[in-house]
Design a protein around this motif. Structure first.
Motif, mmCIF file in Angstrom:
data_model
loop_
_atom_site.group_PDB
_atom_site.id
_atom_site.type_symbol
_atom_site.label_atom_id
_atom_site.label_comp_id
_atom_site.label_asym_id
_atom_site.label_seq_id
_atom_site.Cartn_x
_atom_site.Cartn_y
_atom_site.Cartn_z
ATOM 1 N N ALA A 71 -25.530 -106.723 -12.061
ATOM 2 C CA ALA A 71 -26.050 -107.914 -11.403
ATOM 3 C C ALA A 71 -24.916 -108.869 -11.044
ATOM 4 C CB ALA A 71 -27.057 -108.616 -12.319
ATOM 5 N N ALA A 72 -25.168 -109.709 -10.060
ATOM 6 C CA ALA A 72 -24.177 -110.705 -9.656
ATOM 7 C C ALA A 72 -23.859 -111.625 -10.828
ATOM 8 C CB ALA A 72 -24.701 -111.519 -8.478
ATOM 9 N N GLY A 73 -22.583 -111.863 -11.049
ATOM 10 C CA GLY A 73 -22.148 -112.749 -12.117
ATOM 11 C C GLY A 73 -22.073 -112.109 -13.478
ATOM 12 N N THR A 76 -4.253 -108.864 -1.758
ATOM 13 C CA THR A 76 -4.536 -109.775 -0.643
ATOM 14 C C THR A 76 -5.287 -109.063 0.465
ATOM 15 O OG1 THR A 76 -2.607 -111.160 -1.112
ATOM 16 C CG2 THR A 76 -3.486 -111.240 1.121
ATOM 17 N N GLN A 77 -4.879 -107.836 0.771
ATOM 18 C CA GLN A 77 -5.537 -107.077 1.828
ATOM 19 C C GLN A 77 -7.002 -106.813 1.485
ATOM 20 O OE1 GLN A 77 -3.607 -103.384 2.764
ATOM 21 N NE2 GLN A 77 -4.946 -102.939 4.494
ATOM 22 N N ALA A 78 -7.272 -106.493 0.220
ATOM 23 C CA ALA A 78 -8.651 -106.232 -0.186
ATOM 24 C C ALA A 78 -9.498 -107.504 -0.150
ATOM 25 C CB ALA A 78 -8.670 -105.626 -1.589
ATOM 26 N N LEU A 79 -8.895 -108.642 -0.499
ATOM 27 C CA LEU A 79 -9.627 -109.902 -0.504
ATOM 28 C C LEU A 79 -9.880 -110.428 0.906
ATOM 29 C CD1 LEU A 79 -7.750 -111.698 -3.420
ATOM 30 C CD2 LEU A 79 -10.127 -110.919 -3.467
ATOM 31 N N THR A 80 -8.988 -110.119 1.842
ATOM 32 C CA THR A 80 -9.099 -110.626 3.204
ATOM 33 C C THR A 80 -10.345 -110.063 3.889
ATOM 34 O OG1 THR A 80 -6.697 -110.845 3.400
ATOM 35 C CG2 THR A 80 -7.967 -110.778 5.448
ATOM 36 N N GLY A 81 -11.196 -110.953 4.354
ATOM 37 C CA GLY A 81 -12.427 -110.532 5.009
ATOM 38 C C GLY A 81 -13.563 -110.219 4.061
ATOM 39 N N ALA A 82 -13.326 -110.334 2.751
ATOM 40 C CA ALA A 82 -14.380 -110.076 1.770
ATOM 41 C C ALA A 82 -15.355 -111.249 1.749
ATOM 42 C CB ALA A 82 -13.782 -109.854 0.385
ATOM 43 N N THR A 83 -16.486 -111.046 1.122
ATOM 44 C CA THR A 83 -17.512 -112.082 1.027
ATOM 45 C C THR A 83 -17.656 -112.534 -0.415
ATOM 46 O OG1 THR A 83 -19.172 -110.317 0.818
ATOM 47 C CG2 THR A 83 -18.838 -111.273 3.009
ATOM 48 N N ILE A 84 -18.156 -113.760 -0.576
ATOM 49 C CA ILE A 84 -18.412 -114.259 -1.926
ATOM 50 C C ILE A 84 -19.439 -113.368 -2.602
ATOM 51 C CG2 ILE A 84 -19.320 -116.201 -3.259
ATOM 52 C CD1 ILE A 84 -18.205 -118.045 -1.081
ATOM 53 N N GLY A 85 -19.148 -112.982 -3.827
ATOM 54 C CA GLY A 85 -19.983 -112.029 -4.554
ATOM 55 C C GLY A 85 -19.411 -110.629 -4.555
ATOM 56 N N SER A 86 -18.407 -110.375 -3.705
ATOM 57 C CA SER A 86 -17.794 -109.051 -3.658
ATOM 58 C C SER A 86 -17.033 -108.768 -4.938
ATOM 59 C CB SER A 86 -16.837 -108.939 -2.470
ATOM 60 O OG SER A 86 -17.523 -109.020 -1.245
ATOM 61 N N ARG A 87 -16.980 -107.492 -5.272
ATOM 62 C CA ARG A 87 -16.190 -107.034 -6.413
ATOM 63 C C ARG A 87 -15.031 -106.179 -5.901
ATOM 64 N NH1 ARG A 87 -18.761 -107.855 -11.450
ATOM 65 N NH2 ARG A 87 -20.955 -108.483 -11.269
ATOM 66 N N ILE A 88 -13.862 -106.439 -6.469
ATOM 67 C CA ILE A 88 -12.632 -105.765 -6.062
ATOM 68 C C ILE A 88 -12.099 -104.989 -7.260
ATOM 69 C CG2 ILE A 88 -10.336 -106.063 -5.057
ATOM 70 C CD1 ILE A 88 -12.537 -107.250 -3.303
ATOM 71 N N VAL A 89 -11.647 -103.775 -7.021
ATOM 72 C CA VAL A 89 -10.948 -103.005 -8.051
ATOM 73 C C VAL A 89 -9.469 -102.971 -7.683
ATOM 74 C CG1 VAL A 89 -10.674 -100.770 -9.168
ATOM 75 C CG2 VAL A 89 -12.957 -101.625 -8.635
ATOM 76 N N PHE A 90 -8.622 -103.291 -8.652
ATOM 77 C CA PHE A 90 -7.181 -103.401 -8.414
ATOM 78 C C PHE A 90 -6.442 -102.692 -9.544
ATOM 79 C CE2 PHE A 90 -3.317 -106.172 -9.178
ATOM 80 C CZ PHE A 90 -2.584 -105.706 -8.097
ATOM 81 N N LEU A 91 -5.565 -101.754 -9.177
ATOM 82 C CA LEU A 91 -4.749 -101.023 -10.151
ATOM 83 C C LEU A 91 -3.290 -101.353 -9.902
ATOM 84 C CD1 LEU A 91 -7.469 -99.369 -10.084
ATOM 85 C CD2 LEU A 91 -6.097 -97.349 -10.653
ATOM 86 N N SER A 92 -2.546 -101.559 -10.982
ATOM 87 C CA SER A 92 -1.139 -101.903 -10.827
ATOM 88 C C SER A 92 -0.309 -101.312 -11.953
ATOM 89 C CB SER A 92 -0.971 -103.417 -10.831
ATOM 90 O OG SER A 92 0.400 -103.769 -10.775
ATOM 91 N N PRO A 93 0.868 -100.737 -11.608
ATOM 92 C CA PRO A 93 1.800 -100.341 -12.660
ATOM 93 C C PRO A 93 2.408 -101.583 -13.300
ATOM 94 C CG PRO A 93 2.806 -100.023 -10.517
ATOM 95 C CD PRO A 93 1.394 -100.454 -10.261
ATOM 96 N N VAL A 94 2.591 -101.559 -14.603
ATOM 97 C CA VAL A 94 3.113 -102.697 -15.347
ATOM 98 C C VAL A 94 4.270 -102.225 -16.212
ATOM 99 C CG1 VAL A 94 2.601 -104.440 -17.105
ATOM 100 C CG2 VAL A 94 0.894 -103.885 -15.368
ATOM 101 N N GLU A 95 5.411 -102.885 -16.060
ATOM 102 C CA GLU A 95 6.588 -102.530 -16.838
ATOM 103 C C GLU A 95 6.604 -103.321 -18.129
ATOM 104 O OE1 GLU A 95 11.441 -102.602 -16.380
ATOM 105 O OE2 GLU A 95 10.175 -102.390 -14.605
ATOM 106 N N GLY A 96 6.623 -102.619 -19.253
ATOM 107 C CA GLY A 96 6.609 -103.264 -20.554
ATOM 108 C C GLY A 96 7.971 -103.770 -20.974
ATOM 109 N N ALA A 97 7.997 -104.394 -22.168
ATOM 110 C CA ALA A 97 9.215 -105.018 -22.670
ATOM 111 C C ALA A 97 10.337 -104.011 -22.884
ATOM 112 C CB ALA A 97 8.921 -105.763 -23.971
ATOM 113 N N GLU A 98 10.003 -102.773 -23.197
ATOM 114 C CA GLU A 98 11.021 -101.759 -23.478
ATOM 115 C C GLU A 98 11.218 -100.806 -22.314
ATOM 116 O OE1 GLU A 98 9.951 -99.895 -27.117
ATOM 117 O OE2 GLU A 98 10.179 -101.724 -28.321
ATOM 118 N N GLY A 99 10.735 -101.197 -21.143
ATOM 119 C CA GLY A 99 10.960 -100.390 -19.956
ATOM 120 C C GLY A 99 9.899 -99.346 -19.676
#
Length: 330
Positions: A74-76, A149-172
């Motif tokens: 459901a929304a929210g 930003t590309q996924a958010l551009t043109g989206a509507t309020i209530g939209s859900r976005i999935v975003f995956l990102s590589p993250v570099e930790g403290a030890e590389g």
């Protein structure tokens, strides 16, 4: 907000936990509106972002969002983020998972976003804003990952976005975070103070605005540093009153009594976001009670600034002069 305005380290929620892609633990984060609000931000780099591979796109497609016990979401409602463990990507990727039924968001608007962060290794929840204050992100902010930003551009309020990102930790070691975002609101924030001009008291520093609203300040000859905080509205906005427990979006210029400008969001080209609980006392006391849309002249004695401690280019025991446009409060 520039670090010269901070009087103590402020834990910034998600931003404190979110390592930036390509940014090692020894890198110095660049303060910005996005890091203040805690939304995913791109590391400062001159290199072109890595292009996602077919495997990255397949990983993105494998993510599903569900309601409690697999029910319709459901929304929210906070989603359950589901995927096979050991999800990994080599570059940030994002997509609109589901369209909302609200208005289309516009470039430059401030978006309110609910966000769940999960570990790509085992799908465990790292943090969530559901049940708390939503995050804030400016659509089009160049510090935000281009894929998001590309996924958010043109989206509507209530939209859900999935975003995956590589993250570099403290030890590389590089891991992947999976984020589910929901756009819960959008509002347009002005670029300068607007309202009714206020005649300042005689003898104060004189403020002149250029065509864009950027201020310059002339310190009168022989002006004596005040012993008490000076709060002089120059423009009274018609927005709600700011409270000391809020965060604000502001354009500002700060200078010493000799006319030396030590900090200016106008020079950086973008307003700053910061909590009033995390800045020097002169700002907290001077802006609380003012209306959104106002421009305020602050003359801050040293005991409400940095006292007998030097701060970057500000000498110890300095009186500070600021012109602040209060653009938003939340």
């Amino acid at each position: 907000m520039n670090t010269t305005m901070k009087r103590r380290a402020v834990v910034l929620g998600l931003a404190a936990a979110l390592a930036l892609t390509g940014c090692s633990s020894d890198d110095e984060a660049t303060p910005s509106a996005s890091t203040t609000t805690g939304t995913p931000t791109a590391s400062p780099t001159t290199e072109a972002p890595a292009e996602p591979t077919a495997e990255d796109l397949a990983a993105l497609a494998s993510i599903t969002l569900e309601g409690p016990d697999g029910a319709e979401l459901a929304a929210g409602a906070e989603p359950t983020v589901t995927f096979e463990p050991e999800v990994s990507v080599t570059a940030p990727v994002a997509k609109v998972y589901s369209e909302g039924d609200g208005e289309v968001v516009e470039d430059g608007q401030k978006l309110s976003i609910q966000l769940v962060r999960t570990s790509g290794a085992d799908a465990s929840v790292l943090s969530t804003t559901y049940g708390a204050t939503p995050e804030e992100i400016v659509l089009g902010d160049t510090t935000v990952f281009p894929a998001l930003t590309q996924a958010l551009t043109g989206a509507t309020i209530g939209s859900r976005i999935v975003f995956l990102s590589p993250v570099e930790g403290a030890e590389g070691a590089t891991t992947t975070e999976v984020m589910a975002l929901e756009i819960t609101g959008a509002r347009t924030v002005p670029t300068r103070a607007e309202g009714t001009a206020v005649e300042p008291e005689a003898g104060l520093p004189t403020v002149t605005l250029d065509d864009t609203g950027k201020p310059s300040v002339d310190i009168p000859e022989g002006y004596e540093a005040p012993t008490e905080l000076v709060v002089q509205p120059l423009i009274e906005g018609d927005g709600p009153e700011v409270t000391a427990d809020q965060s604000v979006t502001a354009h500002y210029t700060g200078m010493l009594l000799d006319g030396t400008v030590f900090d200016s969001s106008w020079d950086r080209g973008t307003p700053a976001d910061f909590p009033l609980s995390g800045v020097i006392p002169g700002w907290t006391e001077g802006l609380a009670g003012q209306k959104v849309g106002s421009q305020v002249l602050l003359v801050i004695p040293a005991d409400k600034g940095y006292g007998d401690q030097a701060s970057e280019s500000i000498p110890a025991n300095s009186t500070l002069v600021f012109v602040v446009d209060i653009l938003d409060a939340y």
